[in-house]
Scaffold this active site. Sequence first.
Site, PDB file in Angstrom:
ATOM      1  N   SER A 223      43.800  -4.906  -9.416  1.00 18.72           N
ATOM      2  CA  SER A 223      44.326  -6.118 -10.054  1.00 18.72           C
ATOM      3  C   SER A 223      44.098  -7.357  -9.193  1.00 18.72           C
ATOM      4  CB  SER A 223      45.827  -5.966 -10.310  1.00 18.72           C
ATOM      5  OG  SER A 223      46.075  -4.988 -11.289  1.00 18.72           O
TER       6      SER A 223
ATOM      7  N   THR B 280      -5.503   0.292   2.579  1.00 14.34           N
ATOM      8  CA  THR B 280      -5.087  -1.069   2.923  1.00 14.34           C
ATOM      9  C   THR B 280      -6.275  -1.828   3.475  1.00 14.34           C
ATOM     10  OG1 THR B 280      -2.897  -0.238   3.520  1.00 14.34           O
ATOM     11  CG2 THR B 280      -3.459  -2.456   4.232  1.00 14.34           C
TER      12      THR B 280
ATOM     13  N   HIS C  26      50.548 -11.244 -11.974  1.00 11.06           N
ATOM     14  CA  HIS C  26      51.456 -10.097 -12.040  1.00 11.06           C
ATOM     15  C   HIS C  26      51.580  -9.365 -10.699  1.00 11.06           C
ATOM     16  CE1 HIS C  26      47.791  -7.503 -12.833  1.00 11.06           C
ATOM     17  NE2 HIS C  26      48.496  -6.684 -12.077  1.00 11.06           N
TER      18      HIS C  26
ATOM     19  N   ASP D 208      47.404 -14.672 -16.733  1.00 10.52           N
ATOM     20  CA  ASP D 208      47.724 -13.838 -15.559  1.00 10.52           C
ATOM     21  C   ASP D 208      46.877 -14.273 -14.354  1.00 10.52           C
ATOM     22  OD1 ASP D 208      48.624 -11.841 -13.897  1.00 10.52           O
ATOM     23  OD2 ASP D 208      47.464 -10.240 -14.853  1.00 10.52           O
TER      24      ASP D 208
ATOM     25  N   SER E 208       2.372   4.909  -1.898  1.00 13.24           N
ATOM     26  CA  SER E 208       3.252   5.177  -3.039  1.00 13.24           C
ATOM     27  C   SER E 208       4.683   4.786  -2.697  1.00 13.24           C
ATOM     28  CB  SER E 208       3.176   6.655  -3.417  1.00 13.24           C
ATOM     29  OG  SER E 208       1.846   7.022  -3.662  1.00 13.24           O
TER      30      SER E 208
ATOM     31  N   SER F 161       0.824  -1.206   0.000  1.00 18.28           N
ATOM     32  CA  SER F 161       0.000   0.000   0.000  1.00 18.28           C
ATOM     33  C   SER F 161       0.855   1.251   0.000  1.00 18.28           C
ATOM     34  CB  SER F 161      -0.906   0.008   1.238  1.00 18.28           C
ATOM     35  OG  SER F 161      -0.133  -0.052   2.411  1.00 18.28           O
TER      36      SER F 161
END
Length: 765
Positions: free
Chosen positions: A693, A346, A520, A571, A272, A270
């Site tokens: 990384s 409601t 790496h 890698d 908005s 119920s």
Amino acid sequence: MNRRFNMRFSLRWSWFAALSVLLFMGAEVWCDCPDELLGIEGGDYTLTKTMEPGSILIYHCPEEYYPYPDLVRVCQLTGKWNPTPKKFRPQRCRLVECPDPTVLLNGNVVPSQEKYFVNNVTTYECYSGYTLYGSSRRVCLPNGKWSGPTPICSRGSGDHCADPGIPAGASRNGNQFGIDDKVKYMCNSNLNLVGPSERVCQENGQWTGTEPACYYKHTFDTPLEVAKAFGSSITETLTTLEPVDDTQEGRKIRLTKNGTLNIYIAVDVSESITKDDFISARNAVLKLITKIASFSVTPNYEIVFFAAEIFEIVNIIDFLDNKQELHRIKTALETFTVGEKELTGTDLNLVFRKMLEQIAVIKQRAGETFKDYHHVIIVFTDGAYNMGGSPAQTVAAIKQMVYMNPTGGEDTNKRDEYLDIYIFGIGGEIFDDDLNQLTVGTGGQHFFKLKDLVQLQETFDEIIDEEEVKGLCGLHRDYESQGNRKLHPWIAEIRVQNEGSSQKCLGSLVTPKFVLTAAHCFRFGDLPKHVTVDIDDGQGRVKRVQNFTLHPKYNVNAQKANNVDEFYDYDVALIELVEYVQISTDVRPICIPCTQETSAALKIVRDTTCKQQEQLLLNKQNEPLMFLTKSRGQMEKKDVNAKLGDNRKECISHALKAKGIRTQNVSLVVTDNFLCTGGLFPQRDHIACTGDSGGAVFKNYEHRTIQVALVSWGTKNLCQSGGLVESDADSRDFHINLFRMVPFLKSVLGNDQQDDFVPLQFLEN
């Protein structure tokens, strides 16, 4: 005056709004409401529609405080606030108060004071000849409740039932504890009773129901408390047992092998509410049925959303006709939307009438076997039934139908285990007494009061996070709660420090013993003693490294002869820790490709292939993926699109513009082992930064996280120290595709020729 105008509506304390819309539908003049006297000392507020009619003002206070005297206000069509702000009673954040604990019989409470506030400590001592049961020391908590169990001073005089005690803020009538003796509870002024007002001493020496409690308007149950109470009850409901005898600890519903379980779920949508609120409610229901699916019982479902009308998502009669399956339930929930419709009003009674009608149809069709049907009704609501009247009579009719006793006589108690009604009140302005009464007579604590929809999600996560599932890969939370560790419980921070040089990378926990990262991140001469891994599992943040293994084909200099200064194919590396990390809701492994564990997470058959997993996870021309960056001490999520199929060629072509590359042959730079992200199409991607990384490139699939790649390298260094930096037209990132790294992952993680760790189960093909 601290004001914050915001279109979000994160808390649904909204029953005033529905009432005001109904009262003033005929008003001719619509006016904005004034902004005078709205401020709150010590806090702030948000507005759903600025100052226009229908806007809801929601007050916010820091932890350990609550808005006083009002929690919300609503702008009426007449241009006046309800409740009206008063100059002589200004709004302020008030310290949370706990109910009066000085209700202890036959003992003392220290200190004795007029009121008790958050963080106040009380101690309890019994008079000579009495023994203390429960807590000897309690603390007033931020949710307005006392820590620990209720203190009781008892002589242990041989009564059939133990002294049930008196909850803080309550009074009790009844001091006889023999079979069929009753005790009745009432709460002091300004407090609401939650739980049964009356308990009866049974032949098995247990009291009916659970201990009630007295709540202020600002009192809430924590997700952990609700999960413990609701989870315990629903777990026993979902466990198929042979009938034994009537002796039970307390009262739990038990389903025999011949029984059928019907679950009716109703969600209040119920007012908005924003899209986020609706999604939160929908996700909470999805979490619940996902949890239920892990048990041995397969229930029938009725699922409705409601306001002044009902939106039926799943019809329980379809189960009787074999027209419904679990995956269709989830699809129906995930695709349902209320659209642009503004749902005012409601009608909670309408919901229970719908449940009554369905139970009546089931009873008619089941005939004699209806006596074996168990019914569980679960309602999520803000308590604002301003239409359709009280649902009390409808609930009474449901009880009579299930109890199969229209008179409500003595046989009722023999059938009460066939019906449970759980009501979750969401927000501060709920009708505690009315909602609580709907659950009375079905045993146990079945009315819960939660602060907001986020706490509702936390509640079901607490239920999901049981011991037997905590080690499953990819489990995570969908929201932030006390930091974001639970959002990404697999994250690991890696530091390599050797002879003055320092390298920082990210990684992902893939088993309790191994972390996956980029090759790496390590340089020639690095040893395990130079590497530390930061994973806060409660046993110490910094983890020592036993060993690390780089992919045998990784060679950063492999293409130097072809004018590629740095080459990052293969890698990938695995770090083995000295000790297992402690798996919990904060620390869990991520799922990686081509394992049996990932097939289970994806809910596909056990003998599936690696290719089928890849087709399920990487099946779009622009596949939405995510990776993480550390910014201001927190992990933040970056959104990218992997360019696949016809889009890949253009994406990887930008690799030739990277520094240190002097070839026009892109295949010498970017092999098929890479995924490519970045650029401005189909939308502007985030870009990887220094320090990202080795981090997981992942996607969430039905509340499980699957890692499909890891961050390797990029064409441009647009950021030095993390953060949500966006790509430009030419910047691209390249990520190692883990589906291409399976032989390496299997050689380490799937190694069953050792006794140091439990290997992952990789797919055969």
